[in-house]
Write a protein that holds these residues in place. Sequence first.
Motif, PDB file in Angstrom:
ATOM      1  N   ASP A   1       0.841  -1.196   0.000  1.00 41.71           N
ATOM      2  CA  ASP A   1       0.000   0.000   0.000  1.00 41.71           C
ATOM      3  C   ASP A   1       0.873   1.242   0.000  1.00 41.71           C
ATOM      4  N   PRO A   2       0.503   2.260  -0.768  1.00 46.73           N
ATOM      5  CA  PRO A   2       1.264   3.510  -0.719  1.00 46.73           C
ATOM      6  C   PRO A   2       1.020   4.216   0.609  1.00 46.73           C
ATOM      7  N   SER A   3       1.865   5.156   0.908  1.00 51.12           N
ATOM      8  CA  SER A   3       1.708   5.901   2.150  1.00 51.12           C
ATOM      9  C   SER A   3       0.429   6.728   2.101  1.00 51.12           C
ATOM     10  N   PRO A   4      -0.413   6.649   3.146  1.00 51.02           N
ATOM     11  CA  PRO A   4      -1.614   7.484   3.180  1.00 51.02           C
ATOM     12  C   PRO A   4      -1.308   8.921   3.568  1.00 51.02           C
ATOM     13  N   ASP A   5      -0.095   9.147   4.036  1.00 52.66           N
ATOM     14  CA  ASP A   5       0.316  10.486   4.463  1.00 52.66           C
ATOM     15  C   ASP A   5       1.102  11.135   3.332  1.00 52.66           C
ATOM     16  N   PRO A   6       0.621  12.239   2.767  1.00 52.11           N
ATOM     17  CA  PRO A   6       1.324  12.863   1.639  1.00 52.11           C
ATOM     18  C   PRO A   6       2.678  13.446   2.014  1.00 52.11           C
ATOM     19  N   ALA A   7       2.968  13.519   3.323  1.00 53.92           N
ATOM     20  CA  ALA A   7       4.232  14.109   3.762  1.00 53.92           C
ATOM     21  C   ALA A   7       5.277  13.074   4.147  1.00 53.92           C
ATOM     22  N   LEU A   8       4.863  11.801   4.252  1.00 50.03           N
ATOM     23  CA  LEU A   8       5.792  10.767   4.701  1.00 50.03           C
ATOM     24  C   LEU A   8       5.806   9.585   3.737  1.00 50.03           C
ATOM     25  N   CYS A   9       6.987   9.059   3.457  1.00 49.28           N
ATOM     26  CA  CYS A   9       7.113   7.868   2.620  1.00 49.28           C
ATOM     27  C   CYS A   9       6.724   6.630   3.424  1.00 49.28           C
ATOM     28  N   THR A  10       6.615   5.500   2.752  1.00 52.06           N
ATOM     29  CA  THR A  10       6.203   4.273   3.435  1.00 52.06           C
ATOM     30  C   THR A  10       7.195   3.875   4.520  1.00 52.06           C
ATOM     31  N   HIS A  11       8.475   4.133   4.311  1.00 49.39           N
ATOM     32  CA  HIS A  11       9.481   3.802   5.328  1.00 49.39           C
ATOM     33  C   HIS A  11       9.292   4.648   6.573  1.00 49.39           C
ATOM     34  N   CYS A  12       9.072   5.930   6.398  1.00 49.31           N
ATOM     35  CA  CYS A  12       9.025   6.854   7.530  1.00 49.31           C
ATOM     36  C   CYS A  12       7.690   6.853   8.252  1.00 49.31           C
ATOM     37  N   LEU A  13       6.675   6.182   7.698  1.00 50.51           N
ATOM     38  CA  LEU A  13       5.424   6.004   8.448  1.00 50.51           C
ATOM     39  C   LEU A  13       5.686   5.200   9.717  1.00 50.51           C
ATOM     40  N   ASN A  14       6.523   4.185   9.595  1.00 49.17           N
ATOM     41  CA  ASN A  14       6.884   3.342  10.734  1.00 49.17           C
ATOM     42  C   ASN A  14       8.388   3.107  10.715  1.00 49.17           C
ATOM     43  N   PRO A  15       9.172   4.107  11.052  1.00 48.14           N
ATOM     44  CA  PRO A  15      10.626   3.980  10.961  1.00 48.14           C
ATOM     45  C   PRO A  15      11.165   3.006  12.001  1.00 48.14           C
ATOM     46  N   PRO A  16      12.303   2.419  11.737  1.00 51.01           N
ATOM     47  CA  PRO A  16      12.884   1.488  12.699  1.00 51.01           C
ATOM     48  C   PRO A  16      13.310   2.195  13.977  1.00 51.01           C
ATOM     49  N   ASP A  17      13.343   1.442  15.058  1.00 51.45           N
ATOM     50  CA  ASP A  17      13.862   1.977  16.308  1.00 51.45           C
ATOM     51  C   ASP A  17      15.343   2.305  16.111  1.00 51.45           C
ATOM     52  N   PRO A  18      15.816   3.410  16.670  1.00 48.00           N
ATOM     53  CA  PRO A  18      17.244   3.757  16.502  1.00 48.00           C
ATOM     54  C   PRO A  18      18.193   2.630  16.897  1.00 48.00           C
ATOM     55  N   SER A  19      17.784   1.801  17.827  1.00 53.17           N
ATOM     56  CA  SER A  19      18.650   0.695  18.248  1.00 53.17           C
ATOM     57  C   SER A  19      18.820  -0.354  17.160  1.00 53.17           C
ATOM     58  N   GLU A  20      17.918  -0.348  16.161  1.00 49.50           N
ATOM     59  CA  GLU A  20      17.984  -1.325  15.083  1.00 49.50           C
ATOM     60  C   GLU A  20      18.830  -0.848  13.905  1.00 49.50           C
ATOM     61  N   LEU A  21      19.255   0.401  13.936  1.00 43.84           N
ATOM     62  CA  LEU A  21      20.042   0.938  12.833  1.00 43.84           C
ATOM     63  C   LEU A  21      21.467   0.401  12.892  1.00 43.84           C
ATOM     64  N   PRO A  22      22.101   0.211  11.730  1.00 42.50           N
ATOM     65  CA  PRO A  22      23.485  -0.290  11.733  1.00 42.50           C
ATOM     66  C   PRO A  22      24.419   0.690  12.422  1.00 42.50           C
ATOM     67  N   ALA A  23      25.400   0.157  13.108  1.00 46.54           N
ATOM     68  CA  ALA A  23      26.358   0.995  13.818  1.00 46.54           C
ATOM     69  C   ALA A  23      27.202   1.800  12.835  1.00 46.54           C
ATOM     70  N   GLN A  24      27.433   3.078  13.158  1.00 45.81           N
ATOM     71  CA  GLN A  24      28.279   3.934  12.336  1.00 45.81           C
ATOM     72  C   GLN A  24      29.701   3.860  12.900  1.00 45.81           C
ATOM     73  N   GLU A  25      30.442   2.850  12.489  1.00 47.03           N
ATOM     74  CA  GLU A  25      31.760   2.619  13.056  1.00 47.03           C
ATOM     75  C   GLU A  25      32.810   2.491  11.970  1.00 47.03           C
ATOM     76  N   ASP A  26      34.050   2.704  12.374  1.00 43.97           N
ATOM     77  CA  ASP A  26      35.180   2.540  11.470  1.00 43.97           C
ATOM     78  C   ASP A  26      35.571   1.065  11.461  1.00 43.97           C
ATOM     79  N   ARG A  27      35.359   0.419  10.317  1.00 41.38           N
ATOM     80  CA  ARG A  27      35.659  -1.005  10.184  1.00 41.38           C
ATOM     81  C   ARG A  27      36.866  -1.223   9.273  1.00 41.38           C
ATOM     82  N   GLY A  28      37.691  -0.189   9.171  1.00 40.48           N
ATOM     83  CA  GLY A  28      38.843  -0.260   8.286  1.00 40.48           C
ATOM     84  C   GLY A  28      39.801  -1.386   8.630  1.00 40.48           C
TER      85      GLY A  28
END
Length: 378
Positions: free
Chosen positions: A30-57
Motif C-alpha cells: 500500500d502507498p503511504s496514506p500520508d502525503p508528507a511521509l514515505c512508506t518507510h518513515c510512516l513506521n521507521p525502525p527503532d534507533p537501536s535497530e540501525l546499523p552501527a556507524q563505526e570505522d571497520r577499516g
Amino acid sequence: MSVTPDSSVCTRCGMPMGYDRFIAGLDGRDPSPDPALCTHCLNPPDPSELPAQEDRGRLLDLVFRLVRGETVGEVPPELDELVASVPARRPQAKADALVLYSGGKDSSWMLHDLANRDVRVVAWMLDQGYQSPLAIRNARSLCEKLDIELVIARPERDPMNTLFRLGFAMNEEGDQDLLRAVMSWGSACWPCFSTILAQASVYCLDNAIPLCFVGTHKGQNRTTAGDQPIVKVDGLTPLAGVVEDQVSLLRGHAERKAPEAAELLRTGDSGAALVPFYEFVPKPPTPQIIADLEAIGWEVPHNTGSCSTNCMINELGYRIMRNQYGFDIYQIAEAHEQRLSPDPSPANIATLDEEAIRRGAKLIELTPVESRRWGIEK
C-alpha cells in the motif's frame, strides 16, 4: 505504464514521493496514506535497530591477509561470514584488488587510502567519452604519485552513446521493470555504471583479480531496483551477482533495440568479491575529502556541473530524470543515507548547472528533436 512527474519529497528522509509510491505499487504494498511521509518513515525502525556507524577499516586489513593466503589465527565468531566470503588466494593474480576509479573525489580518496594499506591494487577507469579531461589528468597524476597502475578502458563512441540514449528514452517503454531500474539507477548513470561493472568484471576474470573495490557511499549502496541493500554488511558480496543484478536488464533491452550496443555489456564471472569501501571506512565530509586531495595535487574540475567531479554529462542525465519523473537518483541515494541516521532530515536538492546541461547536450550531440523530446529545449 506512464509516470507523472512528481517533485514532492518525504519531509523526514527526503525520499521522492513519486518513486516511493511507484515502488510500493510494483511490490504489492500500500502507498503511504500520508502525503508528507514515505512508506518507510510512516513506521521507521527503532534507533537501536540501525546499523552501527563505526570505522571497520581494520577489517580490510584482515581481508587482504586472507586474500594473500596468510594465516590469521582464530577470529571472533561475528567475523565468520566475512572470512568465509573472501575469495581464495590466486597466485597468478595481477593484483589483490581492482579499484573502480573515476578520477572523481570519492574514488580518489578511496584510492589514496588503499595505497597506504598492505594491498596490491590496480586502478581501472572507464572513459565513456565524457570524462572531464581534468579528471583524467587527476587520475594519471594521482596514480603516478601513488605508484599504482592506471588502466583506462575506452568503448567505441557510437555504441556507448546508444546506451545513453536508451537510458534517456526509458520512460517511453512502458515496461515496469525497466522503469523501476531507470528510476533507481538513473537515465545516464545506469548505462554508464552498467558498462563499468560489465567491463571491469571481464578485466577481473582475465587477470584473476579476487577483489573489486567500489567507492559508492552507504545511501547509494542501498539504492537498487528492489529497494534493498545491494551489498552485505557482515560479508562480501560476489561481484557476479551485483553485475547481473544491474547489467542484465539493460543488456536484454539493448539486445532488442541496438544489438551493437549490447556488446559493451558482456560480463565475466571471475569469482571476485565486491568490496564497498565506504561501508568499512567512514566517508569524510566533502570539504575534508577535497582538502585532503588538493594537498596532493588533485584539482576540482569546473566543467562537470554541481553533482559530479568527473563526468561532463552527469548534469544532463539529472535534468532528463527530473523532467521525466520529478526527481533524480541523487535524491534517492541521499534519502537512503538519511534513513541510516536516528535523526534524519531531507538533504538539500542540488540546483543543476544549466551551462553544464547545455554542454552535455552538445557533447553527446543531441539533435533538436531529441532536445525537445527530453525537455532540454522547449
